[in-house]
Write an enzyme that holds these catalytic residues in place. Structure first.
Site, PDB file in Angstrom:
ATOM      1  N   LEU A 295       0.839  -1.396  -0.046  1.00 48.69           N
ATOM      2  CA  LEU A 295       0.029   0.098   0.066  1.00 48.69           C
ATOM      3  C   LEU A 295       0.795   1.158   0.121  1.00 48.69           C
ATOM      4  CD1 LEU A 295      -2.599   1.551   0.419  1.00 48.69           C
ATOM      5  CD2 LEU A 295      -2.333   1.350   2.879  1.00 48.69           C
ATOM      6  N   GLU A 296       0.686   2.088  -0.863  1.00 51.19           N
ATOM      7  CA  GLU A 296       1.380   3.471  -0.885  1.00 51.19           C
ATOM      8  C   GLU A 296       0.298   4.676  -0.765  1.00 51.19           C
ATOM      9  OE1 GLU A 296       4.644   3.705  -1.115  1.00 51.19           O
ATOM     10  OE2 GLU A 296       5.213   1.791  -2.032  1.00 51.19           O
TER      11      GLU A 296
END
Length: 584
Positions: A295-296
């Site tokens: 996840l970014e």
């Protein structure tokens, strides 16, 4: 009830079974106990993130309050602090089970990218307080992975919009821990691998914060590279899990996009899928038929928005794991069985630019203007000009190199660092009961390139070429045989085959074999070489052919002597011989 979590010693691996009654961290805690509170440090001030001491104290508190929670020490880190995992189980059974998905969430591998830390603290509390733990999921949360970096607080991420202070990317040895999952030099990584192999997760999340281009999306993510997964796992992940995840995130107000990596300066030109090799956390998980997500959240969105996005993402993945638990378990089981019998394995991949998909992207118009600093052209994004449009997405990777597995590998016990890694990662090894002469296929390293500058403390080898030669090799009692019929075959092949992108050879574990140990004195060997040429016409022919085809060689007397030397029994057979052998 006992929970087996092996601990990693600085010098060797010790397996210790720990009673769960000893794992309730109360009066023996390393951390000062605070008055119980339902509010995290972040919730008290949304431009702050919890410190390491506050994080662990929070999970200790939950451990004491709820029987469905357990905080476990799994090993030490490079800074000497313990690495923890927080386990949540509706049935109070804290080990992996065949009828329940294990979801592993990792936080703070880069402690400046910290939304997941605060989001998971709140999510764990909310699930326990509402008694809404998923019945089909063992939830395993690493509160903060890079403890060394978390303790080194400051403002090192100049492009990031809050919080007030946070940790540093490197650990105590200045290693980027998200490049360490094969070489495993950090104590953190050793402890993680032991934990991972104990939990054997089916799904994995690594929480991060992105940098780079500006756009409207609060969160982007990349999934395990679909073309690297077993087809059963890959098809389900892409067509069912990701499709539903994206729909759920959009409904929660966080429409996602793939991680933003583009061919040009701006993302509207199109995005490229991420080729996560085994040095990365998700690439490591792939070796064991576990699909994962990095996840970014977007660095320039405000911190509360990023924390909410992380919460939404982790919660949504957990809910899907609960819903589809039996399918996820069956898929991994099928993949494990198939990999045990698989005969050919990819070693590297390359982007197939002929295959293009498209995605809906929420961006900002980009343009160029003169820099006030340099007076030259600079890029900027105009937030007053948002756009929504379809853009190209290249996310197909083709096999660039592959190898047929042998029946087994043989590795001498002298290479104990590699043997330790194999054991820690669930590979089954057999020791030879007596000294044994074996006919094996031996690789000779004929060419490779090395980095000009160190990368994570190594000069990584690439472009490795080998030739194979059948030889009779003397092995000794205690050397190791590794049968290639295991669910861990991908880990075995991709680390032991020297051409692999993240093989142990690539990471310099076998560099001593590239050194020649014995040489000759020119003035003495001249006479020996002349005598050898007289006695061996075929050797004379080889020398003449080489001189005729290579002018520089023909004008170099030392090179010609060395050429002859290498054709004789005097030249050491171990030079450039890769010390992991293949049994057909």
């Amino acid at each position: 009830m006992k929970l087996g979590f092996p601990f990693v010693n600085h010098c060797y691996l010790r397996l210790i079974v720990i009673s769960c009654s000893l794992l309730r961290l109360g009066s023996t805690s390393l951390f000062a106990q605070t008055k119980p509170s339902d509010v995290t440090p972040y919730e008290r001030n949304t431009n702050q993130t919890a410190t390491y001491a506050q994080i662990i104290s929070w999970y200790q508190q939950l451990d004491r309050q709820y029987d469905q929670a357990k905080l476990v020490e799994v090993g030490k880190t490079d800074i000497g602090k313990p690495l923890h995992v927080f386990l949540l189980a509706a049935d109070k059974q804290f080990s992996s089970r065949p009828n329940r998905v294990t979801l592993l969430i990792n936080n703070g591998i880069h402690p400046g990218e910290l939304e997941g830390i605060d989001a998971c603290m709140m999510m764990a509390r909310d699930l326990l307080k509402a008694n809404k733990l998923p019945k089909n999921v063992l939830l395993a949360i690493v509160p903060v992975y890079n403890i060394d970096g978390a303790l080194n607080r400051g403002v090192s991420r100049v492009n990031q919009n809050g919080p007030e202070s946070y940790g540093f990317r490197g650990n105590a040895r200045n290693l980027n821990l998200n490049r360490d999952f094969i070489k495993a030099e950090a104590e953190n990584t050793k402890a993680f691998q032991v934990m991972y192999q104990s939990l054997k997760p089916q799904v994995f999340i690594d929480n991060h914060t992105s940098d780079g281009a500006d756009y409207q999306h609060i969160l982007t993510y990349f999934a395990t590279q679909k073309d690297k997964l077993h087809p059963t796992v890959s098809s389900y992940m892409v067509k069912t899990f990701q499709a539903e995840l994206d729909k759920t995130l959009t409904a929660k107000g966080f429409p996602p996009a793939p991680y933003v990596d583009s061919f040009s300066d701006t993302p509207d030109s199109g995005l490229i899928g991420y080729n996560d090799s085994p040095r990365y956390s998700t690439g490591y998980a792939t070796l064991f038929n576990c699909f994962g997500f990095t996840l970014e959240t977007h660095m320039w969105k405000d911190y509360p928005a990023r924390v909410k996005a992380s919460y939404a993402f982790d919660e949504s993945v957990m809910q899907l794991c609960d819903r589809d638990a039996q399918t996820i378990l069956a898929n991994q089981k099928k993949a494990n069985e198939a990999v045990s019998q698989q005969t050919s394995f990819p070693l590297s991949y390359k982007l197939d630019r002929t295959k293009t998909d498209s995605i809906t992207f929420l961006g900002y118009s980009a343009a160029y203007k003169l820099s006030e600093v340099s007076g030259l052209k600079r890029l900027y994004y105009d937030r007053s000009k948002p756009f929504t449009k379809r853009i190209p997405y290249w996310n197909t990777f083709a096999v660039d190199a592959q190898v047929d597995k042998p029946r087994a590998y043989v590795i001498p016990q002298a290479w104990w660092e590699v043997i330790t890694l194999l054991k820690r990662n669930g590979v089954k090894l057999q020791t030879l009961p007596k000294d044994t002469l074996m006919a094996v296929s031996a690789y000779y390293i004929t060419d490779y390139k090395s980095g000009q500058r160190p990368y994570e403390g190594h000069y990584i080898h690439s472009g490795v070429k080998v030739r194979s030669e059948t030889q009779q090799i003397q092995f000794y009692k205690g050397d190791y045989l590794i049968l290639a019929n295991q669910p861990t075959n991908r880990y075995i092949v991709e680390t032991l085959e020297p051409q692999g992108v993240d093989s142990f050879f690539a990471w310099n574990f076998f560099d001593s074999t590239l050194d020649q140990k014995e040489y000759f004195s020119d003035y003495i060997f001249e006479d020996t070489a002349a005598e050898l040429l007289k006695k061996d016409p075929s050797l004379r022919k080889k020398l003449d052919e080489k001189r005729a085809s290579d002018k520089a060689f023909a004008e170099n007397a030392d090179a010609q002597l060395d050429f002859i030397y290498r054709q004789t029994p005097y030249y050491e057979k171990t030079h450039n011989r890769y010390p992991v052998y293949r049994l057909k």
